[in-house]
Motif scaffolding. Sequence first.
Motif, PDB file in Angstrom:
ATOM      1  N   TYR A  65       0.759  -1.088  -0.086  1.00  0.00           N
ATOM      2  CA  TYR A  65       0.165   0.143  -0.132  1.00  0.00           C
ATOM      3  C   TYR A  65       0.951   1.188   0.031  1.00  0.00           C
ATOM      4  O   TYR A  65       2.020   1.146   0.368  1.00  0.00           O
ATOM      5  CB  TYR A  65      -1.003  -0.041   1.170  1.00  0.00           C
ATOM      6  CG  TYR A  65      -0.304   0.258   2.707  1.00  0.00           C
ATOM      7  CD1 TYR A  65      -0.048   1.484   3.140  1.00  0.00           C
ATOM      8  CD2 TYR A  65       0.424  -0.912   3.334  1.00  0.00           C
ATOM      9  CE1 TYR A  65       0.744   1.680   4.140  1.00  0.00           C
ATOM     10  CE2 TYR A  65       1.174  -0.553   4.548  1.00  0.00           C
ATOM     11  CZ  TYR A  65       1.125   0.557   4.959  1.00  0.00           C
ATOM     12  OH  TYR A  65       1.890   0.835   5.958  1.00  0.00           O
ATOM     13  N   GLY A  66       0.165   2.372  -0.271  1.00  0.00           N
ATOM     14  CA  GLY A  66       0.987   3.691  -0.241  1.00  0.00           C
ATOM     15  C   GLY A  66       1.289   4.242  -1.682  1.00  0.00           C
ATOM     16  O   GLY A  66       0.644   4.028  -2.552  1.00  0.00           O
ATOM     17  N   ASP A  67       2.214   4.875  -1.686  1.00  0.00           N
ATOM     18  CA  ASP A  67       2.627   5.566  -2.799  1.00  0.00           C
ATOM     19  C   ASP A  67       3.154   4.705  -4.017  1.00  0.00           C
ATOM     20  O   ASP A  67       4.089   3.636  -3.450  1.00  0.00           O
ATOM     21  CB  ASP A  67       3.862   6.571  -2.543  1.00  0.00           C
ATOM     22  CG  ASP A  67       3.960   7.602  -3.505  1.00  0.00           C
ATOM     23  OD1 ASP A  67       4.049   7.095  -4.774  1.00  0.00           O
ATOM     24  OD2 ASP A  67       4.453   8.681  -3.362  1.00  0.00           O
ATOM     25  N   THR A  68       3.014   4.758  -5.112  1.00  0.00           N
ATOM     26  CA  THR A  68       3.322   3.787  -5.870  1.00  0.00           C
ATOM     27  C   THR A  68       4.855   3.860  -6.331  1.00  0.00           C
ATOM     28  O   THR A  68       5.530   3.124  -6.721  1.00  0.00           O
ATOM     29  CB  THR A  68       2.703   3.918  -7.378  1.00  0.00           C
ATOM     30  OG1 THR A  68       2.908   5.263  -7.903  1.00  0.00           O
ATOM     31  CG2 THR A  68       1.353   3.552  -7.451  1.00  0.00           C
ATOM     32  N   GLU A  69       5.416   4.993  -5.899  1.00  0.00           N
ATOM     33  CA  GLU A  69       6.927   5.343  -5.900  1.00  0.00           C
ATOM     34  C   GLU A  69       7.533   4.611  -4.491  1.00  0.00           C
ATOM     35  O   GLU A  69       8.620   4.411  -4.633  1.00  0.00           O
ATOM     36  CB  GLU A  69       7.326   6.630  -5.980  1.00  0.00           C
ATOM     37  CG  GLU A  69       6.789   7.178  -7.272  1.00  0.00           C
ATOM     38  CD  GLU A  69       7.738   7.116  -8.393  1.00  0.00           C
ATOM     39  OE1 GLU A  69       8.729   7.121  -8.158  1.00  0.00           O
ATOM     40  OE2 GLU A  69       7.161   7.221  -9.462  1.00  0.00           O
ATOM     41  N   ASP A  70       6.724   4.427  -3.533  1.00  0.00           N
ATOM     42  CA  ASP A  70       7.397   4.050  -2.425  1.00  0.00           C
ATOM     43  C   ASP A  70       6.510   3.160  -1.532  1.00  0.00           C
ATOM     44  O   ASP A  70       5.887   3.239  -0.407  1.00  0.00           O
ATOM     45  CB  ASP A  70       7.638   5.251  -1.607  1.00  0.00           C
ATOM     46  CG  ASP A  70       8.354   4.810  -0.058  1.00  0.00           C
ATOM     47  OD1 ASP A  70       9.215   3.948   0.101  1.00  0.00           O
ATOM     48  OD2 ASP A  70       8.305   5.743   0.787  1.00  0.00           O
ATOM     49  N   LEU A  87      12.867  12.232  -4.831  1.00  0.00           N
ATOM     50  CA  LEU A  87      14.341  12.126  -5.212  1.00  0.00           C
ATOM     51  C   LEU A  87      14.531  11.091  -3.932  1.00  0.00           C
ATOM     52  O   LEU A  87      15.283  10.341  -3.974  1.00  0.00           O
ATOM     53  CB  LEU A  87      15.136  13.322  -5.209  1.00  0.00           C
ATOM     54  CG  LEU A  87      15.052  13.992  -6.435  1.00  0.00           C
ATOM     55  CD1 LEU A  87      15.830  15.292  -6.196  1.00  0.00           C
ATOM     56  CD2 LEU A  87      15.498  13.299  -7.523  1.00  0.00           C
ATOM     57  N   LEU A  88      14.382  11.515  -2.764  1.00  0.00           N
ATOM     58  CA  LEU A  88      14.730  10.651  -1.587  1.00  0.00           C
ATOM     59  C   LEU A  88      14.408   9.301  -1.726  1.00  0.00           C
ATOM     60  O   LEU A  88      14.952   8.500  -1.335  1.00  0.00           O
ATOM     61  CB  LEU A  88      13.972  11.402  -0.341  1.00  0.00           C
ATOM     62  CG  LEU A  88      14.599  10.776   0.880  1.00  0.00           C
ATOM     63  CD1 LEU A  88      16.028  10.926   1.434  1.00  0.00           C
ATOM     64  CD2 LEU A  88      13.941  11.401   2.244  1.00  0.00           C
ATOM     65  N   ARG A 114      -3.240  12.662   2.626  1.00  0.00           N
ATOM     66  CA  ARG A 114      -2.166  12.469   1.882  1.00  0.00           C
ATOM     67  C   ARG A 114      -1.256  13.739   1.441  1.00  0.00           C
ATOM     68  O   ARG A 114      -1.950  14.366   0.793  1.00  0.00           O
ATOM     69  CB  ARG A 114      -1.870  11.547   1.001  1.00  0.00           C
ATOM     70  CG  ARG A 114      -2.386  10.156   1.382  1.00  0.00           C
ATOM     71  CD  ARG A 114      -1.424   9.336   2.025  1.00  0.00           C
ATOM     72  NE  ARG A 114      -2.178   8.015   2.444  1.00  0.00           N
ATOM     73  CZ  ARG A 114      -2.527   7.790   3.609  1.00  0.00           C
ATOM     74  NH1 ARG A 114      -2.234   8.346   4.828  1.00  0.00           N
ATOM     75  NH2 ARG A 114      -2.851   6.502   4.061  1.00  0.00           N
ATOM     76  N   PRO A 115      -0.133  14.214   2.283  1.00  0.00           N
ATOM     77  CA  PRO A 115       0.525  15.370   1.647  1.00  0.00           C
ATOM     78  C   PRO A 115       1.035  15.161   0.417  1.00  0.00           C
ATOM     79  O   PRO A 115       1.381  14.333  -0.093  1.00  0.00           O
ATOM     80  CB  PRO A 115       1.551  15.567   2.680  1.00  0.00           C
ATOM     81  CG  PRO A 115       1.597  14.323   3.438  1.00  0.00           C
ATOM     82  CD  PRO A 115       0.827  13.494   3.397  1.00  0.00           C
ATOM     83  N   ARG A 116       1.066  16.292  -0.267  1.00  0.00           N
ATOM     84  CA  ARG A 116       1.765  16.055  -1.593  1.00  0.00           C
ATOM     85  C   ARG A 116       3.276  16.199  -1.599  1.00  0.00           C
ATOM     86  O   ARG A 116       3.535  16.685  -0.684  1.00  0.00           O
ATOM     87  CB  ARG A 116       1.361  17.597  -2.377  1.00  0.00           C
ATOM     88  CG  ARG A 116       0.325  17.604  -3.390  1.00  0.00           C
ATOM     89  CD  ARG A 116       0.369  18.701  -4.137  1.00  0.00           C
ATOM     90  NE  ARG A 116      -0.509  18.786  -5.565  1.00  0.00           N
ATOM     91  CZ  ARG A 116      -0.883  17.790  -6.201  1.00  0.00           C
ATOM     92  NH1 ARG A 116      -0.870  16.401  -5.860  1.00  0.00           N
ATOM     93  NH2 ARG A 116      -1.467  18.211  -7.334  1.00  0.00           N
ATOM     94  N   LYS A 117       3.634  15.123  -2.431  1.00  0.00           N
ATOM     95  CA  LYS A 117       5.187  14.894  -2.580  1.00  0.00           C
ATOM     96  C   LYS A 117       5.900  15.861  -3.120  1.00  0.00           C
ATOM     97  O   LYS A 117       5.372  16.381  -4.220  1.00  0.00           O
ATOM     98  CB  LYS A 117       5.503  13.451  -3.077  1.00  0.00           C
ATOM     99  CG  LYS A 117       4.787  12.438  -2.143  1.00  0.00           C
ATOM    100  CD  LYS A 117       5.954  11.376  -2.261  1.00  0.00           C
ATOM    101  CE  LYS A 117       5.447  10.347  -1.030  1.00  0.00           C
ATOM    102  NZ  LYS A 117       6.453   9.611  -0.687  1.00  0.00           N
ATOM    103  N   THR A 118       6.932  16.589  -2.528  1.00  0.00           N
ATOM    104  CA  THR A 118       7.681  17.575  -3.228  1.00  0.00           C
ATOM    105  C   THR A 118       8.886  16.795  -3.980  1.00  0.00           C
ATOM    106  O   THR A 118       8.778  15.305  -4.300  1.00  0.00           O
ATOM    107  CB  THR A 118       8.639  18.099  -2.104  1.00  0.00           C
ATOM    108  OG1 THR A 118       9.374  17.621  -1.450  1.00  0.00           O
ATOM    109  CG2 THR A 118       7.718  18.960  -1.233  1.00  0.00           C
ATOM    110  N   GLU A 119       9.504  17.624  -5.018  1.00  0.00           N
ATOM    111  CA  GLU A 119      10.546  16.884  -5.830  1.00  0.00           C
ATOM    112  C   GLU A 119      11.546  16.189  -5.027  1.00  0.00           C
ATOM    113  O   GLU A 119      12.135  15.133  -5.088  1.00  0.00           O
ATOM    114  CB  GLU A 119      11.046  17.755  -6.779  1.00  0.00           C
ATOM    115  CG  GLU A 119      12.072  17.467  -7.781  1.00  0.00           C
ATOM    116  CD  GLU A 119      11.484  16.283  -8.640  1.00  0.00           C
ATOM    117  OE1 GLU A 119      12.076  15.487  -9.283  1.00  0.00           O
ATOM    118  OE2 GLU A 119      10.105  16.304  -8.963  1.00  0.00           O
TER     119      GLU A 119
END
Length: 114
Positions: free
Chosen positions: A38-43, A77-78, A68-73
């Motif tokens: 579950y969660g962000d498809t990137e993480d 990258l992190l 869910r807060p918006r992810k910054t660039e």
Amino acid sequence: MEEYASSATLLIDHIDCTAEGKELCSRHAITGYPSILYGDTEDLQTYEGGRSTEELIAFAKDLASTPRPRKTEFDRLLVKLKKLAKPLVKDVEHILQFRKNAAAPQQASEAAAS
């Protein structure tokens, strides 16, 4: 789980890691079945909770209701850096365990000699 079928923010699906889903499962390091991510498809995170229908529905409802807060660039990258470093971390952990195991007999013989 039909109530989430039209959700813009929640996807509930299944993937057969033994067939056409092999590449996707490999990319997300899925080795055990069934796996629930579950969660962000990137993480994606691994779900460790209960597997009953009631527990899964409660988890999905809680997840869907949590803003869910918006992810910054920088956040993106992190996440990429963590993914790249993951194999290195596993290698270091393996080496440290190997060294610990190799040192155990020596430490035992030193303790016996004291």
